[in-house]
Design a protein around this motif. Structure first.
Motif, PDB file in Angstrom:
ATOM      1  N   LEU A   1       6.641  -9.579  19.086  1.00 23.40           N
ATOM      2  CA  LEU A   1       6.406  -9.566  20.531  1.00 23.40           C
ATOM      3  C   LEU A   1       7.616 -10.075  21.301  1.00 23.40           C
ATOM      4  N   ALA A   2       8.278 -11.103  20.752  1.00 24.24           N
ATOM      5  CA  ALA A   2       9.471 -11.632  21.426  1.00 24.24           C
ATOM      6  C   ALA A   2      10.591 -10.609  21.448  1.00 24.24           C
ATOM      7  N   ALA A   3      10.740  -9.867  20.344  1.00 33.84           N
ATOM      8  CA  ALA A   3      11.802  -8.857  20.286  1.00 33.84           C
ATOM      9  C   ALA A   3      11.532  -7.689  21.222  1.00 33.84           C
ATOM     10  N   LEU A   4      10.235  -7.351  21.407  1.00 36.65           N
ATOM     11  CA  LEU A   4       9.894  -6.161  22.185  1.00 36.65           C
ATOM     12  C   LEU A   4       9.668  -6.452  23.664  1.00 36.65           C
ATOM     13  N   PHE A   5       9.048  -7.589  23.965  1.00 39.21           N
ATOM     14  CA  PHE A   5       8.586  -7.807  25.335  1.00 39.21           C
ATOM     15  C   PHE A   5       9.155  -9.046  26.006  1.00 39.21           C
ATOM     16  N   TRP A   6       9.999  -9.817  25.314  1.00 37.71           N
ATOM     17  CA  TRP A   6      10.570 -11.009  25.945  1.00 37.71           C
ATOM     18  C   TRP A   6      11.451 -10.588  27.109  1.00 37.71           C
ATOM     19  N   PRO A   7      11.319 -11.248  28.267  1.00 35.96           N
ATOM     20  CA  PRO A   7      12.114 -10.844  29.433  1.00 35.96           C
ATOM     21  C   PRO A   7      13.612 -10.862  29.146  1.00 35.96           C
ATOM     22  N   GLY A   8      14.303  -9.842  29.649  1.00 37.68           N
ATOM     23  CA  GLY A   8      15.726  -9.717  29.387  1.00 37.68           C
ATOM     24  C   GLY A   8      16.536 -10.911  29.855  1.00 37.68           C
TER      25      GLY A   8
END
Length: 226
Positions: free
Chosen positions: A158-165
């Protein structure tokens, strides 16, 4: 005391889940070795494979505090923080050796900055152990490894896919955010160590619960007959 300490170390060494940790270590080294066949895909794919290797080994570390005899050993005079610290101390040399081997498997021309990826690895390993410590403190389970492993893998995806840029952690080496991302990794490492230390402390309610039977039941048995 030296003899008692030696017995404690020996017991902790025997009860460590070396099989699970060894399997995770082997899987991680296999992933790291794939960097040698990346061809012209270059440093970016090597970084992804090395991060996957770190995640594989961290998944094995979440089983570090699994103890089928947990409710028996909780009555021994050695405090639980000492028992947890001993387990961690025993696995640290193995983790350091594993990480050295993983780095050496990556070709030098494809190897990302060693200090920065070591920071990432340290944070991941600390998060794994901290998650296990919190699970032990907040529940009565004897094997916290499986649910914590599932949580670690899910969180990483989830961190790799959806963590804010703007708060990115998993960035490529050529990204301008690389240095800033590793400042965040340092914060993650510090937070994980703090959470792990707090999670290793025995809950107060259990201490109180362990004292009540001795005071209540013992007093009632010693009451003289009339």
């Amino acid at each position: 005391m030296p003899r008692l300490s030696g017995e404690l170390v020996s017991m902790a060494c025997r009860t460590l889940p070396w099989g699970v940790v060894g399997t995770a270590a082997g899987a991680g080294l296999l992933l790291a070795s794939l960097t040698r066949i990346t061809g012209e895909t270059g440093e970016r794919l090597s970084l992804h494979l090395l991060r996957a290797a770190v995640l594989a080994f961290a998944t094995g570390l979440v089983f570090l505090l699994d103890d089928p005899a947990r409710h028996t050993t909780s009555t021994v005079p050695t405090p639980r923080p000492v028992r947890i610290a001993l387990r961690v101390a025993l696995v640290v040399p193995a983790a350091a050796a594993w990480w050295t081997a993983a780095l050496l498997l990556v070709p030098p021309e494809l190897r990302p900055p060693v200090a920065d990826v070591t920071l990432e690895a340290g944070a991941a390993f600390a998060l794994a152990v901290a998650g296990a410590a919190v699970a032990v403190r907040c529940s009565e389970v004897t094997r916290p490894g499986p649910p914590v492993a599932a949580g670690l893998l899910t969180s990483a995806v989830l961190a790799a896919l959806f963590w804010p840029g703007r708060w990115a952690l998993f960035v490529p080496v050529e990204d301008d955010r690389w240095a800033t991302a590793h400042d965040r990794w340092a914060v993650v490492l510090g937070g994980a160590v703090l959470v792990g230390a707090l999670g290793s402390v025995e809950p107060l309610r259990r201490r109180a619960g362990g004292l009540r039977p001795a005071g209540g039941a013992g007093a009632s048995r010693s009451r003289p007959l009339r």
